[in-house]
Write an enzyme that holds these catalytic residues in place. Structure first.
Site: not given
Ligand SMILES: NC(=O)c1ccc[n+]([C@@H]2O[C@H](COP(=O)([O-])OP(=O)(O)OC[C@H]3O[C@@H](n4cnc5c(N)ncnc54)[C@H](O)[C@@H]3O)[C@@H](O)[C@H]2O)c1
Ligand SMILES: O=C(O)C[C@H](O)C(=O)O
Ligand SMILES: [Mg+2]
Length: 631
Positions: A231, A303, A325-326, A521
């Site tokens: 990332k 994650d 982020d997810d 994404n």
């Protein structure tokens, strides 16, 4: 400056430095800055931007082995003299472009190269290339990022999804050299001290994981460290954050993956995961340690398994500069892709009927972001929620199983009468009954979008929109080839991991057609979002900032891209896209009163552009060569 030296061969180092500094600050020219070569008009050029890199007293060998300063075969003759590198490097002096050409050739030689081998051993092939790039990063950050930015489309799938996932699965045996920081459950009480071991004082972005849900690959424990590293590589390549200001972090609280616990080479804590209050106390201590050493750093959560992802976000979002982020990055990217897809099809978001498969952190993050956008476009909260049908491993979510639902799922549980009767219904039954216009996949289960499901959707809808967003590639809910085949090319499709263009015979057109693909994404969002946050030194990350980021990303999709079926910009444009997102985010932070920094002239584009690091070698001088007086 080297030209100046050539023109005035007898000039002393001090004179050359001074003349160069003065001339750059008064005229319009291209010049070398910290980050590389930029255009500017004279009077505004500042000393800060033209300073060479000044480093403390070090031996040539130390400089050569420091990836932030190493230039490999690109040290100039003068640098070889003044840095003590004479005799330590080959005689040739390459430009960075020549180095990229050489390293690119070696990159292709890494792993198997024949088509046959690619088919047979694709995973090993790309993992070998991944390792090749990681070792380049370990020895020369500038060259690594030059290669990455100049061939981002080809390199992104190697340093990032999907390859990074395969590398994480085998990380303990592939381990070469540590990068970033590790904090463990055994470090309780010591984290403030441990963070002092980080060798740099300025950190802009921290990406942290506990390895509990790596892509769709499950609990990989300490082996998930590759994700924060990947990332952050994109933060630099796509967002222009300085490499030395990035900090990847692993919080190792153990793993529940028995295979790893039994693996003699596993490198993490050999215990089951710490849970409950103790887990959150560890995370609190980590967050406090980060904010005391790096008070302005942005923390990106990556994650973390559901429901920790949501719990951690709620715990810190109002007191730290952080986002998940997810949940939020993925939400913004999905919203952007849908806005572009609807523009392509001439449809309206508030009339969409959305079936989302997967009601974990990513699925909920996406549905929340879209429902929030629907509200901003005029629907009431309830009207917006009514546009969603969520399906998880137990089928359709309805009020019938309210007691079994997670907090974040409750608002999306269906309570209307036809849906209530469908409680627990399979995806196919839901699609048959609802006739959705949009189908989203965030389940982490490959192949869930079967031919029956896709064909049922396409029977009822003129322009089906399908985003199979699970990573890595083998966990995508369907492949690009399948979905175009099953809908005879009528679908607008995007996937979380990249697929190449699809060429197929179209029965309706009676000829071969090629479909271009888009990658849905969060890599399109987090580098620009982070850059904007860092630029404005925002105190928190708000939904409003995420919404404008999504809108700006959707605006970056050109009419031509839409025409050929793309709903995200090309990855080769990602730096420009990130800049545009960053400008929107920073301006929003300023308007909302949460920016700690802003440009005097309110020109965020100029301000952020100048901040962005570019991978070019800056002249290096040792601190004892600093100019102290006037010429
Ligand atoms: N494209 C992107 O930018 C992006 C971003 C974040 C996450 N993801 C992907 O999304 C996936 C899910 O991530 P997450 O954090 O939400 O995971 P998660 O484990 O929290 O959630 C998975 C969800 O899928 C459901 N599910 C599992 N099996 C199912 C089945 N057979 N049928 C229907 N539903 C099923 C589960 O019940 C759960 O609700 C991962 O593969 C991840 O890589 C993609
Ligand atoms: O890492 C990615 O490719 C996207 C996302 O953050 C994920 O967890 O799958
Ligand atoms: Mg992720």
């Amino acid at each position: 400056m080297e030209l100046l030296r050539a023109a005035r061969p007898g000039a002393s180092e001090r004179l050359v430095q001074a003349v160069w500094t003065c001339s750059v600050s008064t005229s319009h020219r291209r010049y070398t800055t910290f980050g590389g070569t930029r255009e500017d008009s004279g009077p505004k050029a500042t000393l800060r931007r033209i300073k060479p890199v000044v480093i403390p007293e070090r031996t040539g060998a130390e400089i050569q082995h420091d990836p932030f300063y190493n230039k490999g075969t690109a040290f100039s003759e003068r640098e070889k003299d003044r840095l003590g590198l004479r005799g330590l490097v080959p005689p040739v002096i390459n430009t960075i472009e020549q180095q990229v050409a050489r390293i690119y050739r070696a990159f292709h030689a890494a792993g198997h190269t024949s088509e046959e081998d690619k088919e047979r051993g694709r995973e090993e092939d790309v993992v070998a290339k991944h390792l090749f790039l990681m070792s380049l990063q370990d020895r020369n950050e500038t060259l690594f990022f030059k290669l990455l930015t100049s061939r981002i489309e080809e390199m992104a799938p190697i340093i990032y999804t999907p390859t990074v996932g395969y590398a994480c699965q085998n990380a303990s045996t592939l381990f070469r050299r540590a990068r970033g920081m590790y904090f463990t459950a055994a470090d309780r009480g010591d984290m403030h001290a441990i963070i002092q071991n980080w060798p740099r004082n300025d950190v802009d972005v921290v990406v942290v994981t506990d390895g509990s849900r790596i892509l769709g690959l499950g609990d990989l424990g300490v082996q998930g460290m590759g994700i924060p590293i990947g990332k952050l590589a994109l933060y630099v390549a796509a967002g222009g954050i300085e490499p030395s200001r990035c900090l990847p972090v692993m919080i190792d609280v153990g793993t529940n993956n028995q295979k790893l616990l039994d693996d003699p080479f596993y490198m993490g804590l050999r215990q089951r995961r710490t849970e409950g209050p103790e887990y959150f106390e560890l995370m609190d201590e980590f967050m406090q340690a980060v904010s005391s050493r790096f008070p302005r750093a942005l923390v990106q959560f990556e994650d973390f398994k559901t429901p920790k992802a949501e719990q951690l976000l709620n715990r810190y979002r109002n007191i730290h500069t952080c986002f998940n982020d997810d949940m939020q990055g993925t939400g913004a990217v999905a919203l952007a892709g849908l806005l572009a897809a609807l523009r392509r099809n001439g449809e309206d978001l508030t009339r969409a009927k959305i079936v989302c498969v997967g009601a974990g952190s990513a699925g909920l993050g996406v549905c929340n972001m879209i429902s929030d956008a629907m509200e901003r476009q005029g629907l009431s909260r309830q009207e917006a929620l009514n546009r969603f049908w969520l399906v998880d491993e137990n089928g359709l979510l309805t009020a019938r199983r309210m007691d079994k639902l997670a907090q974040g799922q409750i608002p999306f549980a269906r309570y209307d009468s036809p849906s209530l009767d469908l409680d627990g219904a399979s995806l196919k039954e839901v699609v048959d009954g609802v006739q959705p216009t949009i189908l989203l996949g965030l389940s982490g289960v490959g192949g869930l979008f079967t031919e029956e499901v896709v064909k049922s959707m396409a029977t009822h809808v003129e322009h089906p929109v399908i985003f199979a967003m699970s990573n890595p590639t083998n966990l995508s809910e369907c492949t690009a080839e399948q979905v175009f085949e099953w809908t005879d090319g009528r679908v607008t499709f995007a996937s979380g991991s990249p697929f190449g263009p699809v060429t197929r015979h179209s029965p309706s057109k009676g000829q071969e057609v090629t479909h271009q693909l888009s990658q849905a994404n969060n890599m399109y969002i987090f580098p620009g979002l982070g850059l904007g946050i860092v630029a404005a030194q925002a105190t928190t990350v708000t939904d409003h900032m995420l919404y404008v980021a999504a809108r700006r990303l959707a605006d970056c999709v050109s009419e031509e891209d839409l025409r050929i079926g793309k709903v995200f910009p090309r990855i080769s444009e990602i730096r420009e896209v990130s800049l545009r997102i960053a400008v929107a985010v920073a301006a929003t932070a300023q308007e909302d009163g949460i920016a700690r920094r802003s440009p005097q002239d309110r020109d965020w584009t100029r301000f952020i552009k100048e901040m962005m690091w570019v991978p070019e070698y800056a002249p290096i001088i040792k601190s004892n060569a600093r100019i102290t007086g006037s010429v």
